[in-house]
Scaffold this active site. Structure first.
Site, short mmCIF file in Angstrom:
data_model
loop_
_atom_site.label_atom_id
_atom_site.label_comp_id
_atom_site.label_asym_id
_atom_site.label_seq_id
_atom_site.Cartn_x
_atom_site.Cartn_y
_atom_site.Cartn_z
CB SER A 171 -0.94 -0.03 1.20
OG SER A 171 -1.80 1.09 1.18
CE1 TYR A 202 -0.14 4.76 -6.04
CE2 TYR A 202 0.10 6.39 -4.30
CZ TYR A 202 0.51 5.23 -4.91
OH TYR A 202 1.56 4.51 -4.39
CE LYS A 206 -0.78 1.86 -4.00
NZ LYS A 206 -0.24 0.50 -4.18
#
Length: 319
Positions: A171, A202, A206
């Site tokens: 992550s 993005y 994550k």
């Protein structure tokens, strides 16, 4: 502490007390690394080969994958196996999982490592999902779902038959820089996606990976399956994850804040191989190999279930 301040503090961690040399002997272990042809994945495979694991390097480009395998052989004297995996296309993901299942009956460690960051906003997957979320989350979700039976099957070669299989999710501290709630309307083409922009997409991807890691850990425990799932932040690392033209602030960020790739392997390798890391099942580890706290919403069971149900709907025809 505010999440941006926490993100900044994670950018400058203390020296690591754990190193790849501390990895135990992995003879007989089957390891699969997505995105293994470059960056963090490549460096992880190097360490895993040195510790005698049988490692599959999963990558989209066969040419780049084979070049990486040759470089690894020159460096370690050992040969990784190539697995073609295009996370941009769910049909290709399905085909890749079938190929792997014909070659192996078990997985000891699965590193969900491949990813992209800030691709051109016009870039979408074969099934018309946002490229960032499609590759980082949707493609990996299908890959994991199809290979999960191999993680729960007995290991015929492992010296440690009772050790759990591990799923390690690469992550990022970017999970701290979003508002803590996934906006599913941004994951397919449309005005909401374009309004969100590449940075937010993005960060959402994550955060989603940490939610999935925690959820998989809970599902496995409830089912009595010998599987551990851990999400990690590898740190602020100079790698080739950036796609498209880099803005000036990213260039400065790379130069003055980011660390070499050799640092980026510390936390995922620790999570994937250290015996003591098993206590972090369902949790999050930050640089360098230390317990950390992601955005609180990462552990919200309702949000985890909502994400899981949404992903199952997207991939159901490929299961």
């Amino acid at each position: 502490m505010s999440h941006p301040i926490q993100w900044c503090r994670q950018a400058f961690p203390p020296a690591s007390k754990w190193h790849p040399e501390d990895i135990p002997d992995l003879s007989g272990q089957i390891v699969l690394v997505t995105g293994g042809n470059s960056g963090i994945g490549f460096e992880m495979i190097k360490s895993l080969l040195r510790k005698n694991a049988k490692v599959y390097l999963a990558a989209r480009s066969q040419q780049k994958g084979e070049e990486a395998i040759r470089a690894l052989k020159e460096d370690t004297g050992k040969t990784a196996e190539f697995l073609q995996l295009d996370l941009n296309d769910l049909v290709a993901v399905q085909r890749s999982s079938q190929d792997f299942a014909q070659r192996e009956s078990h997985i000891d460690i699965l590193f969900i490592n491949a990813g992209i960051m800030y691709p051109p906003l016009d870039q979408i997957t074969a099934q018309k999902y946002d490229a960032t979320f499609g590759v980082n989350v949707i493609g990996h979700h299908l890959f994991l779902r199809l290979l999960y039976p191999l993680l729960t099957s007995p290991s015929p070669l492992s010296q440690s038959q009772t050790s759990p299989s591990r799923i390690i999710w690469t992550s990022s501290s970017a999970n701290l820089l979003v508002n803590g709630r996934l906006d599913f309307s941004t994951f397919t083409e449309g005005p909401d996606r374009r309004k969100a922009g590449t940075f937010d997409l993005y960060g959402q991807s994550k955060l989603a990976q940490i939610q999935l890691s925690a959820y998989v850990a809970k599902r496995a425990a409830e089912a009595g399956e010998n599987v551990v799932s851990i999400a990690v932040d590898p740190g602020h690392i100079r790698s080739d994850i950036f796609r498209g033209k880099k803005p000036w602030y990213i260039i400065l960020y790379e130069k003055f804040v980011m660390y070499p790739v050799s640092y980026g392997v510390l936390t995922p390798l620790y999570a994937g191989t250290a015996p003591e890391a098993l206590e972090y099942n369902g949790k999050y580890i930050r640089p360098w190999a230390r317990p950390g706290q992601p955005h609180p919403s990462a552990y919200d069971r309702e949000q985890q279930e909502k994400l899981w149900v949404w992903l199952e709907e997207q991939v159901k025809e490929y299961l």
